[in-house]
Design a protein around this motif. Sequence first.
Motif, PDB file in Angstrom:
ATOM      1  N   PRO A   1       0.802  -1.232   0.000  1.00  0.00           N
ATOM      2  CA  PRO A   1       0.000   0.000   0.000  1.00  0.00           C
ATOM      3  C   PRO A   1       0.830   1.276   0.000  1.00  0.00           C
ATOM      4  O   PRO A   1       0.401   2.307  -0.557  1.00  0.00           O
ATOM      5  N   ASP A   2       2.024   1.244   0.643  1.00  0.00           N
ATOM      6  CA  ASP A   2       2.857   2.444   0.717  1.00  0.00           C
ATOM      7  C   ASP A   2       3.801   2.582  -0.479  1.00  0.00           C
ATOM      8  O   ASP A   2       4.526   3.572  -0.580  1.00  0.00           O
ATOM      9  N   GLU A   3       3.796   1.630  -1.350  1.00  0.00           N
ATOM     10  CA  GLU A   3       4.694   1.647  -2.510  1.00  0.00           C
ATOM     11  C   GLU A   3       4.454   2.883  -3.371  1.00  0.00           C
ATOM     12  O   GLU A   3       3.320   3.234  -3.664  1.00  0.00           O
ATOM     13  N   LYS A   4       5.541   3.548  -3.737  1.00  0.00           N
ATOM     14  CA  LYS A   4       5.435   4.743  -4.578  1.00  0.00           C
ATOM     15  C   LYS A   4       5.542   4.350  -6.050  1.00  0.00           C
ATOM     16  O   LYS A   4       6.397   3.550  -6.429  1.00  0.00           O
ATOM     17  N   VAL A   5       4.645   4.936  -6.849  1.00  0.00           N
ATOM     18  CA  VAL A   5       4.538   4.555  -8.258  1.00  0.00           C
ATOM     19  C   VAL A   5       4.546   5.811  -9.122  1.00  0.00           C
ATOM     20  O   VAL A   5       3.850   6.784  -8.829  1.00  0.00           O
ATOM     21  N   LYS A   6       5.331   5.773 -10.203  1.00  0.00           N
ATOM     22  CA  LYS A   6       5.286   6.861 -11.182  1.00  0.00           C
ATOM     23  C   LYS A   6       4.117   6.616 -12.128  1.00  0.00           C
ATOM     24  O   LYS A   6       4.074   5.596 -12.811  1.00  0.00           O
TER      25      LYS A   6
ATOM     26  N   ARG B   1      -1.676   3.291  -2.359  1.00  0.00           N
ATOM     27  CA  ARG B   1      -2.878   3.722  -1.652  1.00  0.00           C
ATOM     28  C   ARG B   1      -3.506   4.928  -2.345  1.00  0.00           C
ATOM     29  O   ARG B   1      -4.736   5.037  -2.456  1.00  0.00           O
ATOM     30  N   GLY B   2      -2.675   5.840  -2.801  1.00  0.00           N
ATOM     31  CA  GLY B   2      -3.166   7.046  -3.472  1.00  0.00           C
ATOM     32  C   GLY B   2      -3.781   6.721  -4.819  1.00  0.00           C
ATOM     33  O   GLY B   2      -4.760   7.364  -5.239  1.00  0.00           O
ATOM     34  N   ILE B   3      -3.215   5.746  -5.525  1.00  0.00           N
ATOM     35  CA  ILE B   3      -3.786   5.334  -6.818  1.00  0.00           C
ATOM     36  C   ILE B   3      -5.216   4.832  -6.620  1.00  0.00           C
ATOM     37  O   ILE B   3      -6.110   5.161  -7.399  1.00  0.00           O
ATOM     38  N   PHE B   4      -5.417   4.069  -5.539  1.00  0.00           N
ATOM     39  CA  PHE B   4      -6.764   3.562  -5.265  1.00  0.00           C
ATOM     40  C   PHE B   4      -7.692   4.696  -4.824  1.00  0.00           C
ATOM     41  O   PHE B   4      -8.817   4.822  -5.313  1.00  0.00           O
ATOM     42  N   ALA B   5      -7.236   5.508  -3.875  1.00  0.00           N
ATOM     43  CA  ALA B   5      -8.083   6.563  -3.313  1.00  0.00           C
ATOM     44  C   ALA B   5      -8.471   7.583  -4.372  1.00  0.00           C
ATOM     45  O   ALA B   5      -9.602   8.098  -4.373  1.00  0.00           O
ATOM     46  N   LYS B   6      -7.558   7.909  -5.281  1.00  0.00           N
ATOM     47  CA  LYS B   6      -7.850   8.864  -6.343  1.00  0.00           C
ATOM     48  C   LYS B   6      -8.436   8.195  -7.581  1.00  0.00           C
ATOM     49  O   LYS B   6      -8.774   8.852  -8.550  1.00  0.00           O
ATOM     50  N   SER B   7      -8.506   6.862  -7.527  1.00  0.00           N
ATOM     51  CA  SER B   7      -9.081   6.060  -8.615  1.00  0.00           C
ATOM     52  C   SER B   7      -8.385   6.333  -9.945  1.00  0.00           C
ATOM     53  O   SER B   7      -9.012   6.633 -10.971  1.00  0.00           O
ATOM     54  N   SER B   8      -7.061   6.195  -9.932  1.00  0.00           N
ATOM     55  CA  SER B   8      -6.272   6.430 -11.141  1.00  0.00           C
ATOM     56  C   SER B   8      -6.255   5.168 -12.014  1.00  0.00           C
ATOM     57  O   SER B   8      -5.749   4.117 -11.610  1.00  0.00           O
ATOM     58  N   ASN B   9      -6.800   5.292 -13.217  1.00  0.00           N
ATOM     59  CA  ASN B   9      -6.747   4.181 -14.171  1.00  0.00           C
ATOM     60  C   ASN B   9      -5.311   3.901 -14.589  1.00  0.00           C
ATOM     61  O   ASN B   9      -4.887   2.738 -14.703  1.00  0.00           O
TER      62      ASN B   9
ATOM     63  N   LEU C   1      -4.261   8.705   5.576  1.00  0.00           N
ATOM     64  CA  LEU C   1      -2.900   8.235   5.384  1.00  0.00           C
ATOM     65  C   LEU C   1      -2.316   8.887   4.138  1.00  0.00           C
ATOM     66  O   LEU C   1      -3.056   9.342   3.247  1.00  0.00           O
ATOM     67  N   PRO C   2      -0.989   8.964   4.035  1.00  0.00           N
ATOM     68  CA  PRO C   2      -0.377   9.643   2.874  1.00  0.00           C
ATOM     69  C   PRO C   2      -0.710   8.952   1.554  1.00  0.00           C
ATOM     70  O   PRO C   2      -0.659   7.723   1.463  1.00  0.00           O
ATOM     71  N   LEU C   3      -1.077   9.749   0.558  1.00  0.00           N
ATOM     72  CA  LEU C   3      -1.439   9.235  -0.765  1.00  0.00           C
ATOM     73  C   LEU C   3      -0.327   9.433  -1.776  1.00  0.00           C
ATOM     74  O   LEU C   3      -0.247   8.688  -2.761  1.00  0.00           O
ATOM     75  N   GLN C   4       0.508  10.454  -1.570  1.00  0.00           N
ATOM     76  CA  GLN C   4       1.547  10.761  -2.554  1.00  0.00           C
ATOM     77  C   GLN C   4       2.926  10.375  -2.047  1.00  0.00           C
ATOM     78  O   GLN C   4       3.115  10.152  -0.851  1.00  0.00           O
TER      79      GLN C   4
END
Length: 612
Positions: free
Chosen positions: A349-354, A381-389, A609-612
């Motif tokens: 969940p905390d993994e950072k993704v470009k 976590r941020g990808i899910f919360a912001k619903s990034s395709n 929790l932190p999203l970015q």
Amino acid sequence: MTAPKSTAARQLSRLRRARLPLVSPIRRLRALLIAIAVVFSLCAGRALQVQAFDAKTYATAAADQMQQTQVLPASRGEISDRYGDILAFTEDTVQVVADPKMIRTNGKMTDGQMTSYDREVAAAAPQQLAEILARHLGNTPQSYLPQLTDPKSSYKVIAKRVPAQTFADIQAEMTQAKLLGLRRITAPTRRYPNGSLASNLIGWVNQQGEAAGGLELSLEKQLKGTDGKEVYDSSPNGKIPLGDNVLIPPQNGHNVGLTIDNSLQLLAEQRLAKALADTGAEAAAVVVMNPNTGEMLAMANAPSFDSNDPGKSNPQDMTNRITTNAYEPGSVQKILTFAAMLDSGTIDPDEKVKVPAVIKYDKVNSVHDAWSHGEITLRARGIFAKSSNLGTITLARKMSKEQLYSYYTAFGLGKRTNIGVGGESAGLLPKTNIADYTRDSNSFGSGLSVTAIQNAAAVGAIVNGGVYHAPTVISTMDGQPYTRPNQDTTPRRVISENTSAQVRSLMEQQALNQTSPAFSINGYRIGAKTGTARLFDPGCNCYSRDRLVVSTVGVAPIDNPQVLVYAVVWNPKKGASGAAVAAPIMHDVMQLALPRYAVPPSSTKGVKLPLQ
């Protein structure tokens, strides 16, 4: 010249002529006696044939003419909700039938058998019967007279669906007035005391007594029972009291208990009706489920219909969209994709993704996010919360197609739930030999299709600790626990408890990062996920430009989910996202359900929790 006869000769001649007539009558008499003897011989022979040689045949024929057979319909089983409130039952009703020929002769076989009293009674009978019918069935006496006096008929249906007690009252008046000519034909009527409540689930029985939709049809064998019959001797005046009588009792149908909560179902349907009025949507549905058991607490559809009068309904409003309508789930699918990636250890969940600004497949086809951005960095976590395709595609590409497919099928996609409602769709889950862009689109809810019942069961399995429970709506048969024979209800683990907790945390982060009050319920921590997808247009074999299906699923309390609510809206005219259209439905139904089932409020508050 001949000498004249003597006087003696003339007298002798006259005497002979006088005796001649005496011979002729004797011969005639003999012939007559012989003829009579022949006739009596024939009659005696016929009597001997009838009484001795063919006695059994003729006795049987006579008995058959006297015998009547009446079907005794089995009483159809009741359908009730989880608390025993009746949703469907069978009322003891009859058809009232007139025999104008019997009325005209006061029950005699022929006019010649009628006495003067019979003629007097028969003359007044039609008017008297008409007045009796008007008192008990309504209308005027004159409206019944044409049917009661039809000279060419011995069978006229006067009224249908008449309560049996009403006919008993009619018959009592007829007996008192010594009238004949009206009888009953047993014709039970299926009644739905709540009208349109849960009608898309329950279905209906037509006027011929045939199940025609919903659970009424899929449970026909259990509900219908077996008809009996009565064979009895009768005369024009009715059943012969001391005649032969054979009775085979009917075997009534089974009573079926559902998991549905009558009151919650009503509240859900009222909320859907409001949603249609507010958004101008084509249709909507909501599922309320206990995620820990798979029990359906409500399965509401709108528009709906009245099961008591299905003939006045629009056919497309008579289906159960929750089980029959297959559609693309949109971003609600990300719950399943992230559950697969987390459970397989593919991501953290905390993994950072470009996350790229766009993913292009060719000069025409590309994928964007719902909001414009350049290349950004988000935590999983941020990808899910912001619903990034785009972020979901990037992460899902770390898994093989076979892995993703295995998880999706474990969650129940691509196959019917066999909940017990006819016409259930299996949806569409592409196989593993798919192009990369199909795998990408599947990960965020495009290129595959689901039903609302499939999606609700899948999400329920993910949030309840990781155990899939087949969705159920039929709980008891005659008061005893019932399991459908062709549905596997054995619970099975699909993800770990730790993965379930991680996905619940992701769903809570989406709810916490929404500005709409639809994602907040006072006293409870909730988790949610929205979905928006275009409807497929078979006419052009393409996606519609202006028709959407939007949805929102919510669970609460997020640390120990007890209630799951999934709302789906087809083609809203106002609002173009799950957050704007479906989330308010989810919120209002959830807000009613939690206190109804005495679910304790959360003891802690959710933390962003932190999203970015």
